[in-house]
Design an enzyme around this catalytic site. Structure first.
Site, PDB file in Angstrom:
ATOM      1  CG  ASP A  63      50.310  29.749  50.443  1.00 50.90           C
ATOM      2  OD1 ASP A  63      50.376  30.670  49.590  1.00 50.90           O
ATOM      3  OD2 ASP A  63      51.210  29.524  51.275  1.00 50.90           O
ATOM      4  CB  SER A  64      46.976  33.956  48.170  1.00 54.33           C
ATOM      5  OG  SER A  64      46.612  33.303  46.966  1.00 54.33           O
ATOM      6  CD  GLU A 134      55.980  31.109  50.149  1.00 53.67           C
ATOM      7  OE1 GLU A 134      56.625  31.507  51.132  1.00 53.67           O
ATOM      8  OE2 GLU A 134      54.811  31.452  49.918  1.00 53.67           O
ATOM      9  CD  GLU A 201      54.578  37.500  46.354  1.00 52.03           C
ATOM     10  OE1 GLU A 201      54.517  36.258  46.327  1.00 52.03           O
ATOM     11  OE2 GLU A 201      53.753  38.216  46.971  1.00 52.03           O
TER      12      GLU A 201
HETATM   13  O1  KIV Z   1      49.664  32.016  47.087  1.00 57.96           O
HETATM   14  C1  KIV Z   1      49.672  32.672  46.032  1.00 57.96           C
HETATM   15  O2  KIV Z   1      48.636  33.104  45.534  1.00 57.96           O
HETATM   16  C2  KIV Z   1      50.953  32.901  45.385  1.00 57.96           C
HETATM   17  C3  KIV Z   1      50.982  33.867  44.260  1.00 57.96           C
HETATM   18  C4  KIV Z   1      50.836  35.234  44.782  1.00 57.96           C
HETATM   19  C5  KIV Z   1      52.176  33.710  43.421  1.00 57.96           C
HETATM   20  O3  KIV Z   1      51.931  32.354  45.777  1.00 57.96           O
END
Ligand code: KIV
Length: 288
Positions: A63-64, A134, A201
């Site tokens: 979701d980044s 998460e 993380e």
């Molecule tokens: O959303 C994302 O890209 C992530 C990674 C940084 C693990 O959760």
């Protein structure tokens, strides 16, 4: 789900992968606990998936993408529609790595049933092999509910970006004894619930190591520890697309600089009329 590439792409950008291989599976990856390190990168588009696929065991449609692709300030605004569209693109562009799609904020926290409803939509619309979500102890019943119903899950503990409004920022976690112990409890609860891997993380280093040796499932570190069972980075961070990144990012290239150089060269060629050149033009139809 295997992807077959049949397009005639002589004039298309939808380049097929030339030599399809059999796709890895979640059980194949899960067996690597304590063995060969697991390689994971994020991917959000079909073309990037094509390029990363043969180097990676896992491709994460993180979701980044909210920040990387859409310019949002946090991942809190990412929607299930966005994750489904990009997840499907990454599955179409890959044939080897296991594709995992992030569950966005608000799509799974209310109840295990809500999580199953959202996750089953992600699986059906994208063809991904599993989802990531998460949270720790509070999310363990949800992880168990999904796994028992056939959805492989990766957990995510430590710095959990969807909780930025509670955490107050993106600093490293686990600096106090109480928080250190809580994150270990979180990871152990998610592992007991049946997750096949846990992303750890942004934590102080001994914590990534301690979690790895205290859970049966894989740990995948990002700003955690080289002792984790694998590592993940956001692909645009790793390529050097951003000037500002977290301490844990290593830039393996300078794509931002290279794009700037290429764009400047293109602009100059347009302005001095050296582009397009003769070789870049279609010849006229021969008369008669
Ligand atoms: O959303 C994302 O890209 C992530 C990674 C940084 C693990 O959760």
């Amino acid at each position: 789900m295997s992807t077959t590439f049949t397009l005639d792409t002589s004039t298309s950008r939808a380049t097929p992968t030339p030599a399809p291989m059999k796709r890895l599976t979640v059980p194949m990856i899960a067996r690597r606990k304590g063995g060969e390190p697991v390689v994971m990168l994020t991917a959000y588009t079909a073309r990037m998936a094509q390029l990363l696929d043969r180097h990676c065991d896992l491709l994460l449609v993180g979701d980044s993408l909210g920040q990387v692709i859409y310019g949002l300030d946090t991942t809190v605004k990412v929607t299930l529609d966005m994750m489904c569209a990009h997840g499907a693109a990454v599955v179409r562009g890959s044939y080897h790595a296991v594709v995992i799609v992030d569950m966005p904020f608000g799509s799974y926290e209310a109840s295990p049933e809500q999580a199953f409803h959202s996750a089953s939509r992600v699986m059906a619309e994208t063809g991904a092999a599993g989802v990531k979500l998460e949270g720790g102890v509070a999310m363990a019943p949800t992880v168990a509910f999904l796994v028992e119903r056939g959805i492989p899950v990766i957990g995510h503990v430590g710095l959990t970006p969807q909780a930025v409004n509670v955490l107050g920022g993106y600093g490293a976690r686990g600096k106090s004894q109480a928080e250190y112990a809580k994150i270990v409890d979180d990871a152990q609860a998610i592992a007991r619930a049946g997750a096949f891997a846990i992303v750890v993380e942004g934590v102080v280093e001994p914590l990534g190591r301690a979690i790895t040796s205290s859970v049966d499932c894989l740990t995948i570190g990002i700003g955690a520890s080289p002792a984790c069972d694998g590592q993940v980075l956001v692909v645009d961070d790793m390529l050097g697309m951003f000037e500002r990144t977290a301490r844990f990012v290593r830039r393996f290239d300078d794509f931002a600089g290279r794009i700037d150089t290429a764009a400047a060269a293109y602009a100059a060629a347009v302005r001095d009329r050296s582009f397009p050149a003769e070789a870049e033009l279609y010849a006229p139809v021969a008369a008669g």
